[in-house]
Design a protein around this motif. Structure first.
Motif, PDB file in Angstrom:
ATOM      1  N   ARG A  13       0.839  -1.195   0.000  1.00 40.99           N
ATOM      2  CA  ARG A  13       0.000   0.000   0.000  1.00 40.99           C
ATOM      3  C   ARG A  13       0.875   1.246   0.000  1.00 40.99           C
ATOM      4  NH1 ARG A  13      -5.373  -0.784   1.773  1.00 40.99           N
ATOM      5  NH2 ARG A  13      -5.626   1.461   1.444  1.00 40.99           N
ATOM      6  N   GLU A  15       2.098   5.004   0.816  1.00 45.09           N
ATOM      7  CA  GLU A  15       2.066   5.816   2.029  1.00 45.09           C
ATOM      8  C   GLU A  15       2.554   7.220   1.688  1.00 45.09           C
ATOM      9  OE1 GLU A  15       6.066   4.205   4.133  1.00 45.09           O
ATOM     10  OE2 GLU A  15       4.441   2.744   3.904  1.00 45.09           O
ATOM     11  N   CYS A  19       4.754  10.013  -2.202  1.00 46.60           N
ATOM     12  CA  CYS A  19       4.123  11.075  -2.993  1.00 46.60           C
ATOM     13  C   CYS A  19       4.936  11.418  -4.253  1.00 46.60           C
ATOM     14  CB  CYS A  19       3.923  12.309  -2.122  1.00 46.60           C
ATOM     15  SG  CYS A  19       3.053  13.649  -2.942  1.00 46.60           S
ATOM     16  N   LYS A  53      -6.467  10.570  -1.895  1.00 46.86           N
ATOM     17  CA  LYS A  53      -6.559   9.130  -2.187  1.00 46.86           C
ATOM     18  C   LYS A  53      -6.140   8.288  -0.980  1.00 46.86           C
ATOM     19  CE  LYS A  53      -8.191   9.120  -6.264  1.00 46.86           C
ATOM     20  NZ  LYS A  53      -9.570   8.635  -6.455  1.00 46.86           N
ATOM     21  N   LEU A  54      -5.067   8.718  -0.305  1.00 46.94           N
ATOM     22  CA  LEU A  54      -4.614   7.937   0.861  1.00 46.94           C
ATOM     23  C   LEU A  54      -5.676   7.927   1.952  1.00 46.94           C
ATOM     24  CD1 LEU A  54      -0.819   8.712   1.406  1.00 46.94           C
ATOM     25  CD2 LEU A  54      -1.893   6.903   0.054  1.00 46.94           C
ATOM     26  N   ARG A  74      -3.786   1.459  -9.011  1.00 46.96           N
ATOM     27  CA  ARG A  74      -4.845   2.058  -8.176  1.00 46.96           C
ATOM     28  C   ARG A  74      -6.182   1.437  -8.531  1.00 46.96           C
ATOM     29  NH1 ARG A  74      -5.482   7.031 -10.344  1.00 46.96           N
ATOM     30  NH2 ARG A  74      -7.716   7.161 -10.547  1.00 46.96           N
TER      31      ARG A  74
END
Ligand code: COA
Length: 160
Positions: A13, A15, A19, A53-54, A74
């Protein structure tokens, strides 16, 4: 860990620290060219989108590692099922990693988002993507226009 033709790929996932990596992958010109909105993405816009999104329980964002970070995938919960999109760094393409990422993300999204259908919308000229989705078990499901762009719709059905 999922085995592609040319090696293994692992999804973790995303985090906050990912970015800039996600921006670099998605902003690469060959990725923009295959996207519905093909303009370059300003970093500030990306950072705001990435933070949303996170925090979104209806969105799943993964970094693919083989074993270094090679791409992003995604899945977003949509009206019917989930929608999937992905991109690899240019140097990681052509090894079958894309199909392995699609298969792993689709199965994980079906379970985590509680959906039985995962949908991909692909530009008709994007042969590498169409073939990667086919290899991952997606079937053609007609054409669909998004924001004035005609796209191929492909669907994968997981366990009901
Ligand atoms: C789409 C993408 C994820 C595919 O992943 P990949 O691991 O590079 O996939 P591969 O290179 O193994 O190619 C998959 C298939 O397409 C074929 N292919 C690759 N490039 C091709 C091209 N330019 N023209 C025709 N076929 C091509 C491969 O031979 C392979 O065929 P096979 O499965 O029958 O052997 C990757 O190319 C990518 O990140 N592209 C840019 C972003 C993008 O287009 N994202 C998808 C938006 S819907």
């Amino acid at each position: 860990m999922i085995a592609g033709r040319g090696g293994s790929v692992r999804l973790r996932r995303a985090e906050a620290a990912d970015c800039a990596f996600v921006w670099n992958v998605n902003n690469e010109p060959s990725v923009r060219a295959q996207s519905i909105r093909s303009a370059p993405i300003p970093f500030e816009d990306h950072a705001a989108w990435f933070a949303r999104k996170l925090a979104d329980a209806n969105a799943l964002l993964w970094v693919a590692e083989a074993p270094e970070a090679v791409g992003v995938v995604r899945c977003d919960k949509a009206a019917a099922g989930a929608e999937i999109s992905l991109a690899l760094t240019p140097g990681a393409r052509g090894r079958g990693l894309g199909a392995a990422m699609i298969a792993a993300a689709s199965a994980a999204a079906a379970e985590a988002l509680g959906v039985s259908v995962v949908v991909a919308l692909v530009r008709p000229e994007n042969q590498a993507s169409l073939r990667a989705f086919a290899r991952a078990g997606f079937s053609p499901a007609g054409r669909e226009a998004r924001e004035g762009v005609a796209l191929e719709r492909l669907e994968w059905r997981g366990p009901a």
